[in-house]
Scaffold this motif. Structure first.
Motif, PDB file in Angstrom:
ATOM      1  N   ALA A 198       0.845  -1.203   0.040  1.00  0.00           N
ATOM      2  CA  ALA A 198      -0.129   0.021   0.082  1.00  0.00           C
ATOM      3  C   ALA A 198       0.707   1.453   0.143  1.00  0.00           C
ATOM      4  O   ALA A 198       0.583   2.049  -0.776  1.00  0.00           O
ATOM      5  CB  ALA A 198      -0.961  -0.170   1.162  1.00  0.00           C
ATOM      6  N   GLU A 199       1.949   1.280   0.912  1.00  0.00           N
ATOM      7  CA  GLU A 199       2.700   2.378   0.884  1.00  0.00           C
ATOM      8  C   GLU A 199       3.478   2.733  -0.425  1.00  0.00           C
ATOM      9  O   GLU A 199       3.486   3.488  -1.128  1.00  0.00           O
ATOM     10  CB  GLU A 199       3.726   2.245   2.053  1.00  0.00           C
ATOM     11  N   LYS A 200       3.899   1.621  -0.935  1.00  0.00           N
ATOM     12  CA  LYS A 200       4.704   1.738  -2.139  1.00  0.00           C
ATOM     13  C   LYS A 200       3.890   2.191  -3.350  1.00  0.00           C
ATOM     14  O   LYS A 200       4.144   2.851  -4.390  1.00  0.00           O
ATOM     15  CB  LYS A 200       5.341   0.144  -2.600  1.00  0.00           C
ATOM     16  N   ASN A 201       2.673   1.712  -3.371  1.00  0.00           N
ATOM     17  CA  ASN A 201       1.667   2.181  -4.494  1.00  0.00           C
ATOM     18  C   ASN A 201       1.008   3.482  -4.247  1.00  0.00           C
ATOM     19  O   ASN A 201      -0.158   3.596  -4.890  1.00  0.00           O
ATOM     20  CB  ASN A 201       0.642   0.884  -4.852  1.00  0.00           C
ATOM     21  N   GLY A 202       1.076   4.035  -3.170  1.00  0.00           N
ATOM     22  CA  GLY A 202       0.528   5.505  -3.007  1.00  0.00           C
ATOM     23  C   GLY A 202      -0.760   5.602  -2.081  1.00  0.00           C
ATOM     24  O   GLY A 202      -1.412   6.720  -2.525  1.00  0.00           O
ATOM     25  N   TRP A 203      -1.249   4.449  -1.495  1.00  0.00           N
ATOM     26  CA  TRP A 203      -2.290   4.848  -0.640  1.00  0.00           C
ATOM     27  C   TRP A 203      -1.951   5.603   0.681  1.00  0.00           C
ATOM     28  O   TRP A 203      -1.132   5.378   1.271  1.00  0.00           O
ATOM     29  CB  TRP A 203      -2.817   3.126  -0.211  1.00  0.00           C
ATOM     30  N   ALA A 204      -3.217   6.167   1.075  1.00  0.00           N
ATOM     31  CA  ALA A 204      -2.832   7.130   2.058  1.00  0.00           C
ATOM     32  C   ALA A 204      -3.123   6.487   3.539  1.00  0.00           C
ATOM     33  O   ALA A 204      -2.474   6.627   4.412  1.00  0.00           O
ATOM     34  CB  ALA A 204      -3.554   8.274   2.050  1.00  0.00           C
ATOM     35  N   GLY A 205      -3.910   5.213   3.364  1.00  0.00           N
ATOM     36  CA  GLY A 205      -4.301   4.576   4.675  1.00  0.00           C
ATOM     37  C   GLY A 205      -5.376   3.289   4.335  1.00  0.00           C
ATOM     38  O   GLY A 205      -5.799   3.209   3.349  1.00  0.00           O
ATOM     39  N   VAL A 206      -5.536   2.727   5.396  1.00  0.00           N
ATOM     40  CA  VAL A 206      -6.451   1.662   5.530  1.00  0.00           C
ATOM     41  C   VAL A 206      -7.370   1.920   6.913  1.00  0.00           C
ATOM     42  O   VAL A 206      -6.787   2.061   8.071  1.00  0.00           O
ATOM     43  CB  VAL A 206      -5.778   0.402   5.249  1.00  0.00           C
ATOM     44  N   ILE A 207      -8.831   1.594   6.750  1.00  0.00           N
ATOM     45  CA  ILE A 207      -9.423   1.198   7.831  1.00  0.00           C
ATOM     46  C   ILE A 207     -10.060   0.036   7.847  1.00  0.00           C
ATOM     47  O   ILE A 207     -10.789  -0.526   7.069  1.00  0.00           O
ATOM     48  CB  ILE A 207     -10.492   2.271   7.944  1.00  0.00           C
ATOM     49  N   VAL A 208      -9.715  -0.798   9.056  1.00  0.00           N
ATOM     50  CA  VAL A 208     -10.213  -2.308   9.149  1.00  0.00           C
ATOM     51  C   VAL A 208     -11.294  -2.644  10.029  1.00  0.00           C
ATOM     52  O   VAL A 208     -11.099  -2.198  11.316  1.00  0.00           O
ATOM     53  CB  VAL A 208      -9.146  -3.185   9.330  1.00  0.00           C
ATOM     54  N   ASN A 209     -12.561  -2.953   9.666  1.00  0.00           N
ATOM     55  CA  ASN A 209     -13.587  -3.487  10.574  1.00  0.00           C
ATOM     56  C   ASN A 209     -13.179  -4.709  10.968  1.00  0.00           C
ATOM     57  O   ASN A 209     -13.918  -5.679  10.429  1.00  0.00           O
ATOM     58  CB  ASN A 209     -15.061  -3.256  10.065  1.00  0.00           C
ATOM     59  N   GLY A 210     -12.065  -4.948  11.610  1.00  0.00           N
ATOM     60  CA  GLY A 210     -11.669  -6.183  12.061  1.00  0.00           C
ATOM     61  C   GLY A 210     -10.224  -6.055  12.459  1.00  0.00           C
ATOM     62  O   GLY A 210      -9.949  -4.769  13.072  1.00  0.00           O
ATOM     63  N   CYS A 211      -9.377  -7.178  12.260  1.00  0.00           N
ATOM     64  CA  CYS A 211      -8.066  -7.009  12.858  1.00  0.00           C
ATOM     65  C   CYS A 211      -6.851  -6.828  11.751  1.00  0.00           C
ATOM     66  O   CYS A 211      -7.305  -7.260  10.617  1.00  0.00           O
ATOM     67  CB  CYS A 211      -7.825  -8.421  13.670  1.00  0.00           C
ATOM     68  N   ILE A 212      -5.814  -6.800  12.364  1.00  0.00           N
ATOM     69  CA  ILE A 212      -4.524  -6.608  11.492  1.00  0.00           C
ATOM     70  C   ILE A 212      -3.408  -7.472  12.170  1.00  0.00           C
ATOM     71  O   ILE A 212      -3.755  -7.773  13.460  1.00  0.00           O
ATOM     72  CB  ILE A 212      -3.880  -5.126  11.401  1.00  0.00           C
ATOM     73  N   ARG A 213      -2.232  -7.844  11.697  1.00  0.00           N
ATOM     74  CA  ARG A 213      -1.205  -8.515  12.347  1.00  0.00           C
ATOM     75  C   ARG A 213       0.018  -7.740  12.166  1.00  0.00           C
ATOM     76  O   ARG A 213      -0.204  -6.852  11.071  1.00  0.00           O
ATOM     77  CB  ARG A 213      -1.218  -9.845  12.019  1.00  0.00           C
ATOM     78  N   ASP A 214       1.407  -8.258  12.544  1.00  0.00           N
ATOM     79  CA  ASP A 214       2.405  -7.397  12.183  1.00  0.00           C
ATOM     80  C   ASP A 214       2.360  -5.849  12.484  1.00  0.00           C
ATOM     81  O   ASP A 214       2.999  -5.438  11.784  1.00  0.00           O
ATOM     82  CB  ASP A 214       2.704  -7.656  10.815  1.00  0.00           C
ATOM     83  N   SER A 215       1.724  -5.596  13.940  1.00  0.00           N
ATOM     84  CA  SER A 215       1.604  -4.514  14.204  1.00  0.00           C
ATOM     85  C   SER A 215       2.897  -3.585  14.170  1.00  0.00           C
ATOM     86  O   SER A 215       3.049  -2.279  13.905  1.00  0.00           O
ATOM     87  CB  SER A 215       0.491  -4.218  15.178  1.00  0.00           C
TER      88      SER A 215
END
Length: 159
Positions: free
Chosen positions: A82-99
């Protein structure tokens, strides 16, 4: 451009939806904004990778994982993509990993929590559909503004 969601609320209270305070901050950028793109998928992040392979152009991907707390919809490899391709961010109605690794990226990440288990890969989900969670409606093409104080959604740019 710097902004504060509290100031945006003060100046545009009649033009914004304010999300319920259910998200934690995990990305390197706590403050982020952009036009939103949406994805709805339950415990399958196949389409998340496909979305982040596209040019982000400063967009924010809003993922409705159904509020699942049983696996992570987003991890460090997707954050790097996402960072490499120019996304500003992500909002997840759920979980992430590798925080810890995600906190080193230059994108904003809000999620309900963390979980070490990855999702299954069934290639299921829907892109750019209207989503509703956290007390707000996320419509593709609308704008999201997020910082340490909260998350706002607006039909039009606020600055």
């Amino acid at each position: 451009m710097g902004f504060k969601t509290a100031d945006l609320c003060d100046d545009h209270a009649d033009k914004v939806q304010i999300a319920e305070p259910i998200f934690g901050d995990y990305g390197g950028d706590i403050s982020f904004f952009g036009p939103l793109s949406t994805l709805k998928a339950f415990e399958d992040n196949s389409l998340v990778r496909k979305a982040f392979e596209e040019p982000g152009q400063g967009r924010v991907l809003v993922i409705d994982g159904g509020g699942s707390m049983r696996c992570a919809m987003f991890g460090d490899q997707l954050a790097a993509l996402a960072e490499k391709n120019g996304w500003a961010g992500v909002i997840v109605n759920g979980c992430i990993r590798d925080s810890a690794a995600i906190s080193d990226t230059a994108i904003g990440v809000k999620a309900l929590g963390v979980h070490p288990l990855k999702t299954v890969k069934r290639n299921e989900g829907q892109r750019d559909v209207v989503l509703r969670f956290a007390g707000v409606t996320f419509t593709p093409g609308h704008y999201v503004y997020a910082d340490e104080d909260g998350l706002l959604v607006s039909a039009k740019p606020l600055f």
